[in-house]
Write an enzyme that holds these catalytic residues in place. Structure first.
Site, PDB file in Angstrom:
ATOM      1  N   HIS A 366       0.882  -1.181   0.505  1.00 36.79           N
ATOM      2  CA  HIS A 366      -0.177  -0.517  -0.049  1.00 36.79           C
ATOM      3  C   HIS A 366       0.976   1.109  -0.153  1.00 36.79           C
ATOM      4  O   HIS A 366      -0.166   2.011  -0.219  1.00 36.79           O
ATOM      5  CB  HIS A 366      -0.735   0.175   1.200  1.00 36.79           C
ATOM      6  N   LYS A 557      -8.402  14.397   4.348  1.00 40.48           N
ATOM      7  CA  LYS A 557      -7.329  12.831   4.479  1.00 40.48           C
ATOM      8  C   LYS A 557      -6.082  12.908   5.588  1.00 40.48           C
ATOM      9  O   LYS A 557      -6.346  14.292   6.252  1.00 40.48           O
ATOM     10  CB  LYS A 557      -6.701  12.626   2.808  1.00 40.48           C
ATOM     11  N   ARG A 558      -5.597  11.687   5.894  1.00 46.25           N
ATOM     12  CA  ARG A 558      -4.383  12.400   6.570  1.00 46.25           C
ATOM     13  C   ARG A 558      -3.838  13.729   6.253  1.00 46.25           C
ATOM     14  O   ARG A 558      -3.796  13.610   4.918  1.00 46.25           O
ATOM     15  CB  ARG A 558      -3.697  10.711   7.053  1.00 46.25           C
ATOM     16  N   LYS A 563       1.101  14.771   0.497  1.00 45.34           N
ATOM     17  CA  LYS A 563      -0.521  14.575   0.345  1.00 45.34           C
ATOM     18  C   LYS A 563      -0.211  16.228  -0.112  1.00 45.34           C
ATOM     19  O   LYS A 563      -1.503  17.155  -0.650  1.00 45.34           O
ATOM     20  CB  LYS A 563      -1.448  14.215   1.710  1.00 45.34           C
ATOM     21  N   THR A 665      -8.396   6.452  -1.951  1.00 37.69           N
ATOM     22  CA  THR A 665      -9.992   5.889  -2.055  1.00 37.69           C
ATOM     23  C   THR A 665     -10.788   7.547  -1.928  1.00 37.69           C
ATOM     24  O   THR A 665     -12.106   6.758  -2.254  1.00 37.69           O
ATOM     25  CB  THR A 665      -9.938   5.020  -1.013  1.00 37.69           C
ATOM     26  N   LYS A 669     -14.558   8.147  -3.771  1.00 28.00           N
ATOM     27  CA  LYS A 669     -16.208   8.251  -2.797  1.00 28.00           C
ATOM     28  C   LYS A 669     -16.976  10.067  -3.139  1.00 28.00           C
ATOM     29  O   LYS A 669     -17.449  10.367  -3.411  1.00 28.00           O
ATOM     30  CB  LYS A 669     -15.600   8.229  -1.002  1.00 28.00           C
TER      31      LYS A 669
HETATM   32  C1  26W Z   1       4.723   1.420  10.252  1.00 22.39           C
HETATM   33  C2  26W Z   1       3.951   2.502   9.651  1.00 22.39           C
HETATM   34  C3  26W Z   1       2.995   2.262   8.464  1.00 22.39           C
HETATM   35  C4  26W Z   1       1.860   2.416   8.632  1.00 22.39           C
HETATM   36  C5  26W Z   1       0.461   2.151   7.935  1.00 22.39           C
HETATM   37  C6  26W Z   1       2.970   2.344   7.130  1.00 22.39           C
HETATM   38  C7  26W Z   1       1.999   2.240   6.830  1.00 22.39           C
HETATM   39  C8  26W Z   1       0.886   2.286   7.081  1.00 22.39           C
HETATM   40  C9  26W Z   1      -0.615   2.349   5.365  1.00 22.39           C
HETATM   41  C10 26W Z   1      -0.154   1.108   4.783  1.00 22.39           C
HETATM   42  C11 26W Z   1      -1.068   3.339   5.254  1.00 22.39           C
HETATM   43  C12 26W Z   1      -1.391   3.198   4.134  1.00 22.39           C
HETATM   44  O1  26W Z   1      -3.184   3.518   4.885  1.00 22.39           O
HETATM   45  N1  26W Z   1      -2.059   3.373   3.001  1.00 22.39           N
HETATM   46  C13 26W Z   1      -2.929   3.470   1.944  1.00 22.39           C
HETATM   47  O2  26W Z   1      -3.802   2.971   1.957  1.00 22.39           O
HETATM   48  C14 26W Z   1      -4.561   3.433   1.006  1.00 22.39           C
HETATM   49  C15 26W Z   1      -5.599   1.865   0.818  1.00 22.39           C
HETATM   50  O3  26W Z   1      -4.919   1.381  -0.101  1.00 22.39           O
HETATM   51  C16 26W Z   1      -4.589   4.160  -0.205  1.00 22.39           C
HETATM   52  O4  26W Z   1      -5.867   4.577  -1.622  1.00 22.39           O
HETATM   53  C17 26W Z   1      -3.204   5.093  -0.204  1.00 22.39           C
HETATM   54  O5  26W Z   1      -3.249   6.226  -0.921  1.00 22.39           O
HETATM   55  C18 26W Z   1      -1.873   4.406   0.874  1.00 22.39           C
HETATM   56  O6  26W Z   1      -1.726   6.235   1.300  1.00 22.39           O
END
Ligand code: 26W
Length: 822
Positions: A366, A557-558, A563, A665, A669
């Site tokens: 992701h 979004k975050r 971003k 996503t 939406k």
């Molecule tokens: C280790 C810390 C950490 C925590 C969470 C690393 C990475 C994450 C996630 C992978 C971050 C995340 O939410 N990524 C998002 O995933 C969505 C679903 O696929 C995508 O639509 C977003 O673009 C992506 O940033």
């Protein structure tokens, strides 16, 4: 007659009369409240218990079907889930929303007030967790048996309040009002080991085996939340594990008089599932996080083995019973854990176990951000999971032999592919483990999947090109259109029939209506009503008064530099400065709405929030602006608030630097609710633009390959600053101290942009402003804008999560989904 078949009892009858009786029974008998004294929260709990009966009746039947048919089931392993409020979703899926409204209305209770009482489980950070929940919804809808395994965090993502313009974090107490949706499965508990050492022993067939002697054992208890599907009898299960102390261990220490140690162990054990890490896209090697990951993954795999036995399957054919999806690398330790369970505990030969493991797992990546890629110091890893470190060495040894055969004499490649990073301090690389242990690896949008193969996973793509695939993300139209936007849902039902949420390909039939003046008027009325509701909510939450007929320009979004919320702010401030220069400047009235949480330790993200609120303080009151610009920070962006915001967005801001956002996503939406997008060629924006048509999308900015080239050539933000006077004026204004009353407040933001600008805001500034200019022009032509809005919805059907899940079923999991109508 089946005792649990719907409609033969008060508990599961679906007439308004039946529902009302069940509701009143629950109020009195389950909650001990007389109707006259009941609060809105009591009403919510009583209705939740009523609906839960229907849901659980379905869930047990659905589960039974799965056992009987011995279908291959899907296990979706995810450290995060963000389901949002359940009640309204179940009412929709069960088809009892109207009967329930009537049942409550008959005794003077407003259903919408009751629904507003529900707190959501915030068991995730953002996109990744919400995607997991959309997928459970779609799995149930397309009638695939599935379990989403995760952690029952006692404290989920923090609550955000804005105090004096700053983000302040509060603890999320989602369980304090009671959680009627979960069932604590007292009979389902798993033991999870940590620490200690390993020993070899000889079994009765003379084989050398390994035994793990842990220093501590923790218990995981299962809490089940059924997830209904839309118009389907199938339910998914979200099975979350809560950590508990193992009593025998406590008592042992206790009996030896070591009370302190007994207490410590109990507290440590219970702490494991206490709190969600609030970092999105930043990996820090925290021991507790590694323990959380292993904890839920081990519980999940042990549970799957139990279910194999229960349905008469064979451990040696584990992969025929289960397809296991790794939602990012967070559960990747599962690869080593399944090997341990098969080899150490079920006495399979290594090679057989390995074949099963690879057929079982698949991995979704992701993120391309290097700071998000998980790796654990070998020392730490070995102290927490000594047996898994040995297994990883075993996997690595065999794997590197295979690489040597494919690429002789290529030590650099070997070093890059190795499961162990040996450049300096040694680390276990979780993405490499996930790749080696999986038969399929996918990215979450076409561009992202291509970039994965060119960048972070390039060596794996060269080795195993056939393992790589793309499944573009999708979102559930039930929650994000039907529930969030009842006005639009009404129009869609009238034009497309009642079943539209189950088959978004029918949206295409709206196309001709984009040219129909009467339909356009109705469309505008629906949108305006949505914006009025959001305006009221904004006033309630922030005190800011906004005009519903202004253009609602939304970025939720975050908060993250990549971003580029601050690029959006540069635009806002440039408009402000042009009004100050010429109060009669032709500026389209706009309401800029921002929302999103910043990781508590992310300094710049928190400054960016402060920059939004400071801009609002300046702009919202200025008499020269005369209400034409309003800037709002909507606090505590979560699923529930999102459902109010998306349907009111005219313009969806998807302005990440190209190559950074894996998919996004929120972009889907908002477009599905009729917003037009201003965006870069990043993530799923590329495919959204292809679907809705370039003429219905405001494109700007560098492409991912232009970004790489610019960076490679030595990017100099100063040159943009010097050559663009509006950019210079805007940045100087921020640096001047005119915002927030402290000249040093935004110096870190300005310095970051002028000396480095890692996300190339300055390079994209001019193109962004030009695109915003085009937005303003189209907004002035209300019919043209409305047509575009209708066409956006008509052409977005592909982004239903039902489509994504069907692709996973067909190309990755090899399970049969209910065919789509088209
Ligand atoms: C280790 C810390 C950490 C925590 C969470 C690393 C990475 C994450 C996630 C992978 C971050 C995340 O939410 N990524 C998002 O995933 C969505 C679903 O696929 C995508 O639509 C977003 O673009 C992506 O940033």
């Amino acid at each position: 007659m089946n005792a649990i078949s719907p409609s033969n009892t008060i508990r599961t009858g679906t007439s308004a009369e039946n529902l009302r009786q069940a509701f009143l029974d629950n109020l009195v008998c389950a909650l001990g409240r007389l109707p006259n004294y009941a609060s809105a929260h009591d009403h919510y709990l009583a209705l939740a218990l009523t609906v839960r009966d229907h849901v659980v009746a379905r869930a047990v039947q659905s589960f039974e079907q799965g056992v009987v048919k011995m279908m291959r089931r899907v296990a979706y392993l995810s450290a995060e889930f963000l389901p949002g409020p359940h009640l309204a979703n179940h009412l929709l899926n069960l088809g009892i929303a109207e009967a329930t409204r009537e049942a409550l209305g008959g005794i003077g209770i407003d259903l919408d007030r009751v629904l507003a009482e529900e707190e959501e489980p915030g068991l995730g950070n953002g996109g990744l967790g919400r995607l997991a929940s959309c997928y459970l919804d779609s799995l149930a809808t397309v009638e695939v048996q599935s379990i989403g395994y995760g952690i029952r965090y006692e404290f989920g993502i923090f609550d955000q309040v804005i105090r004096d313009g700053w983000q302040v974090e509060g603890t999320d107490k989602w369980l304090s009002g009671g959680n009627p949706w979960e069932i604590h499965r007292l009979g389902i508990a798993k033991q999870v080991k940590f620490g200690g050492h390993t020993e070899t022993w000889t079994d009765d067939q003379g084989r050398t085996r390994v035994r793990w002697v842990p220093s501590i054992v923790i218990k995981g208890e299962a809490y089940d939340t059924p997830i209904t599907g839309y118009g389907s009898g199938t339910c998914s299960l979200m099975r979350l594990w809560k950590s508990e102390a193992v009593e025998s261990f406590d008592f042992e220490a206790f009996n030896h008089g070591d009370y302190d140690r007994a207490v410590e162990q109990k507290v440590d054990s219970e702490n494991l599932s206490k709190v969600l890490y609030p970092n999105d896209e930043l990996h820090r090697g925290k021991e507790l996080r590694l323990k959380q990951q292993f904890f839920f993954t081990s519980c999940a795999l042990q549970d799957m083995l139990r279910l194999v036995a229960m349905s008469g399957g064979k451990v040696a054919a584990f992969d025929e019973s289960w397809a296991v999806q790794l939602n990012d690398t967070h559960p990747a330790i599962g690869v080593a854990e399944l090997m341990r369970l098969l080899v150490d505990e079920h006495a399979l030969e290594w090679d057989d176990a390995w074949a099963i493991t690879q057929k079982t797992f698949s991995y979704t990546n992701h993120t391309l951000l290097p700071e998000a890629l998980e790796k654990w110091p070998v020392e730490l890893f070995g102290s927490v999971l000594p047996r898994h470190l040995e297994i990883i060495y075993g996997i690595n040894h065999r794997f590197l032999d295979e690489v040597r055969t494919a690429f002789p004499d290529d030590d650099a490649r070997l070093a890059r592919l190795s499961l162990i990073d040996e450049h300096g301090a040694r680390y276990v690389r979780m993405a490499n483990l996930a790749c080696v242990g999986s038969h399929k690896i996918n990215g979450v949008a076409a561009l992202h999947s291509e970039l994965l193969k060119k960048t972070v996973l390039a060596d794996f793509a060269a080795l195993w090109p056939e393992k790589f695939d793309n499944v573009t993300n999708g979102v559930t139209p039930r929650r994000f259109v039907a529930l969030a936007n009842p006005g639009l849902a009404g129009l869609l039902e009238r034009e497309l029939g009642a079943g539209w949420p189950g088959d978004l390909s029918c949206l295409g039939r709206l196309e001709p209506l984009a040219a129909d003046p009467g339909f356009r008027r109705e469309w505008r009325e629906v949108r305006l009503a949505n914006k009025r509701r959001l305006a009221a909510l904004i006033q309630e939450r922030t005190g800011i008064v906004v005009t519903p007929d202004s253009l609602f320009d939304v970025q939720v979004k975050r908060i993250h530099e990549y971003k580029r919320q601050h690029l959006n702010l540069l635009h806002v401030l440039s408009l402000y400065l042009s009004i100050k220069r010429d109060p009669d400047a032709g500026v389209v009235p706009r309401t800029f709405i921002f929302g999103g949480k910043a990781a508590p330790g992310y300094f710049l993200a928190k400054r960016i929030i402060r920059l939004v609120t400071a801009t609002g303080e300046l702009v919202n009151q200025d008499p020269d602006v005369a209400g034409r610009l309003k800037v709002v920070f909507f606090p505590d962006f979560n699923v529930k608030n999102a459902q109010h915001i998306y349907p009111a967005a005219d313009l969806s801001e998807q302005i990440s630097l190209a190559g950074m956002e894996a998919s996004g996503t929120g972009n889907m939406k908002m477009s599905l609710n009729g917003a037009l997008t201003i965006g870069t060629l990043d993530g799923a924006n590329v495919e959204i633009r292809d679907a809705v048509g370039a003429e219905n999308f405001f494109l700007f900015g560098l492409t991912a390959s232009e970004v790489s080239a610019l960076k490679a050539g030595g990017y100099q933000p100063q040159t943009y600053y010097e050559s663009d006077s509006l950019l210079r004026e805007t940045i100087d204004f921020i640096a001047s101290g005119a915002l927030g009353g402290d000249p040093d407040l935004f110096r870190p933001v300005v310095d970051n942009l002028l000396h480095g600008d890692p996300y190339l805001l300055l390079a994209d500034f001019r193109a962004y402003l030009d695109a915003q200019q085009r937005v303003g022009e189209l907004w002035g032509d209300s019919d043209a804008w409305t047509s575009s809005s209708i066409l956006n919805v008509a052409r977005m059907g592909r982004f239903s999560s039902d489509r994504s899940i069907r692709e996973y079923c067909e190309r990755i999991w090899n399970v049969n989904a209910k065919p789509s109508q088209t």
